[in-house]
Design a protein around this motif. Sequence first.
Motif, PDB file in Angstrom:
ATOM      1  N   LEU A 119      62.854   7.342  76.683  1.00 54.55           N
ATOM      2  CA  LEU A 119      61.672   8.114  76.285  1.00 54.55           C
ATOM      3  C   LEU A 119      60.964   7.463  75.105  1.00 54.55           C
ATOM      4  N   GLU A 120      61.742   6.982  74.125  1.00 59.23           N
ATOM      5  CA  GLU A 120      61.139   6.323  72.970  1.00 59.23           C
ATOM      6  C   GLU A 120      60.401   5.054  73.387  1.00 59.23           C
ATOM      7  N   ASN A 121      60.938   4.352  74.374  1.00 60.07           N
ATOM      8  CA  ASN A 121      60.313   3.122  74.839  1.00 60.07           C
ATOM      9  C   ASN A 121      59.034   3.394  75.607  1.00 60.07           C
ATOM     10  N   ASN A 127      61.067  -0.872  70.848  1.00 62.91           N
ATOM     11  CA  ASN A 127      61.883  -1.888  71.495  1.00 62.91           C
ATOM     12  C   ASN A 127      63.356  -1.697  71.158  1.00 62.91           C
ATOM     13  N   VAL A 128      64.203  -2.462  71.829  1.00 67.12           N
ATOM     14  CA  VAL A 128      65.648  -2.303  71.675  1.00 67.12           C
ATOM     15  C   VAL A 128      66.095  -2.649  70.264  1.00 67.12           C
ATOM     16  N   SER A 129      65.555  -3.715  69.704  1.00 65.02           N
ATOM     17  CA  SER A 129      65.986  -4.156  68.375  1.00 65.02           C
ATOM     18  C   SER A 129      65.724  -3.081  67.321  1.00 65.02           C
ATOM     19  N   VAL A 132      68.162   0.034  67.939  1.00 67.51           N
ATOM     20  CA  VAL A 132      69.549  -0.194  67.531  1.00 67.51           C
ATOM     21  C   VAL A 132      69.643  -0.342  66.010  1.00 67.51           C
ATOM     22  N   THR A 133      68.689  -1.041  65.405  1.00 69.06           N
ATOM     23  CA  THR A 133      68.699  -1.202  63.951  1.00 69.06           C
ATOM     24  C   THR A 133      68.586   0.139  63.247  1.00 69.06           C
ATOM     25  N   THR A 134      67.780   1.053  63.773  1.00 62.45           N
ATOM     26  CA  THR A 134      67.645   2.382  63.192  1.00 62.45           C
ATOM     27  C   THR A 134      68.971   3.134  63.230  1.00 62.45           C
ATOM     28  N   MET A 135      69.692   3.032  64.351  1.00 63.92           N
ATOM     29  CA  MET A 135      70.990   3.691  64.461  1.00 63.92           C
ATOM     30  C   MET A 135      71.996   3.093  63.490  1.00 63.92           C
ATOM     31  N   GLU A 136      71.998   1.774  63.364  1.00 56.32           N
ATOM     32  CA  GLU A 136      72.949   1.112  62.465  1.00 56.32           C
ATOM     33  C   GLU A 136      72.677   1.462  61.009  1.00 56.32           C
ATOM     34  N   ARG A 137      71.417   1.519  60.620  1.00 54.95           N
ATOM     35  CA  ARG A 137      71.086   1.873  59.237  1.00 54.95           C
ATOM     36  C   ARG A 137      71.337   3.347  58.966  1.00 54.95           C
ATOM     37  N   ARG A 138      71.152   4.175  59.990  1.00 53.90           N
ATOM     38  CA  ARG A 138      71.448   5.598  59.817  1.00 53.90           C
ATOM     39  C   ARG A 138      72.948   5.801  59.622  1.00 53.90           C
ATOM     40  N   THR A 139      73.753   4.973  60.275  1.00 51.34           N
ATOM     41  CA  THR A 139      75.205   5.082  60.130  1.00 51.34           C
ATOM     42  C   THR A 139      75.672   4.562  58.775  1.00 51.34           C
ATOM     43  N   PHE A 152      72.445  -5.742  69.624  1.00 51.47           N
ATOM     44  CA  PHE A 152      71.182  -5.834  70.350  1.00 51.47           C
ATOM     45  C   PHE A 152      71.414  -6.239  71.805  1.00 51.47           C
ATOM     46  N   LYS A 153      72.207  -7.288  72.026  1.00 46.72           N
ATOM     47  CA  LYS A 153      72.417  -7.786  73.380  1.00 46.72           C
ATOM     48  C   LYS A 153      73.119  -6.757  74.248  1.00 46.72           C
ATOM     49  N   GLU A 154      74.118  -6.071  73.684  1.00 56.35           N
ATOM     50  CA  GLU A 154      74.847  -5.077  74.466  1.00 56.35           C
ATOM     51  C   GLU A 154      73.941  -3.932  74.900  1.00 56.35           C
ATOM     52  N   PHE A 155      73.156  -3.430  73.968  1.00 59.39           N
ATOM     53  CA  PHE A 155      72.291  -2.297  74.315  1.00 59.39           C
ATOM     54  C   PHE A 155      71.133  -2.734  75.211  1.00 59.39           C
ATOM     55  N   MET A 156      70.663  -3.944  75.041  1.00 60.97           N
ATOM     56  CA  MET A 156      69.627  -4.464  75.928  1.00 60.97           C
ATOM     57  C   MET A 156      70.120  -4.480  77.366  1.00 60.97           C
ATOM     58  N   ARG A 157      71.351  -4.928  77.552  1.00 65.37           N
ATOM     59  CA  ARG A 157      71.920  -4.972  78.899  1.00 65.37           C
ATOM     60  C   ARG A 157      72.099  -3.567  79.468  1.00 65.37           C
ATOM     61  N   MET A 158      72.636  -2.667  78.649  1.00 67.02           N
ATOM     62  CA  MET A 158      72.872  -1.302  79.132  1.00 67.02           C
ATOM     63  C   MET A 158      71.569  -0.579  79.461  1.00 67.02           C
ATOM     64  N   SER A 159      70.578  -0.697  78.586  1.00 68.94           N
ATOM     65  CA  SER A 159      69.311   0.007  78.826  1.00 68.94           C
ATOM     66  C   SER A 159      68.581  -0.552  80.034  1.00 68.94           C
ATOM     67  N   ARG A 160      68.700  -1.845  80.251  1.00 72.85           N
ATOM     68  CA  ARG A 160      68.045  -2.451  81.412  1.00 72.85           C
ATOM     69  C   ARG A 160      68.694  -1.981  82.712  1.00 72.85           C
TER      70      ARG A 160
END
Length: 274
Positions: A119-121, A127-129, A132-139, A152-160
């Motif tokens: 939905l965000e996309n 974008n994926v980067s 994912v960066t937002t989630m990592e900084r929130r953590t 980035f690569k893992e989530f790019m593969r999963m989202s695709r």
Amino acid sequence: MSLTCALRYWLFILHLLTPIVIFQEWTGEFWETATLSSLGLVYQLGHGGGRCLFPDSKIREMVVLDYPYVHCVKYQFCHCKKSDTTPPLQQLLRNRWYPATTVDPATCATFATLETFWLENVVGNMNVSDFVTTMERRTNATGSTGLNRHRFKEFMRMSRQWAYLHRMKRVGRGHDKAGLAATGLGQGAVICWACPYDGRNLPAGWRDVEAKYRFLYMLIVALDANFKLKNRIRTNAMYDPPLGAGCKYFVEPKEYKKHLKNYVPEKDIGFFRL
């Protein structure tokens, strides 16, 4: 019931319902971020976190991306009658964790996270980067933990893969016994109900209309000046293979390249200014 027993019971219920949760723990001097996994709790697959009579003897760790945080969860596979014949990947999927790889996955994303990114996309063009960066900084914005390794690569593969599976489900390929591999050329494309199609939305006798009205029933196919198509030009498709090549709007690349070999000597048509 003592306070300690009540706290342990509360943590068990919390772990059973939400194994990926972050809370604050009092160290005696200050509040410190903690997880149920850091307290030694192990999530049991196949039972929604409940007790298994014959669990896998090996305790594994999984990095789970559950928006808006990144978690490290200890878990076990189920080996009882309920899931004895269920492969490990299927146990993860039944738990609504999508693995980043099919071979010994170490990273997963929850279904809700993948749906949120979709939905965000689409709506916000994220974008994926950035996601994912937002989630990592929130953590943990300091980058002082192992969870801050950029995935980035893992989530790019999963989202695709997630988007591709949803598209195939939308066109009716989700319940084919032969699987997605049996999808034929063009079967993954969504039919345009506005385009003229004989037997569906064209009136009877449309072929016999006067010549000046034939344009009303003509199929006009055009490609707009979308310069983002240059993203399809890549040096080697081995590093970025297509999912379902030829099953949608673009032709199958291997047969298309064979076709082009017959026209390599031809010169391009030039455009001249008057």
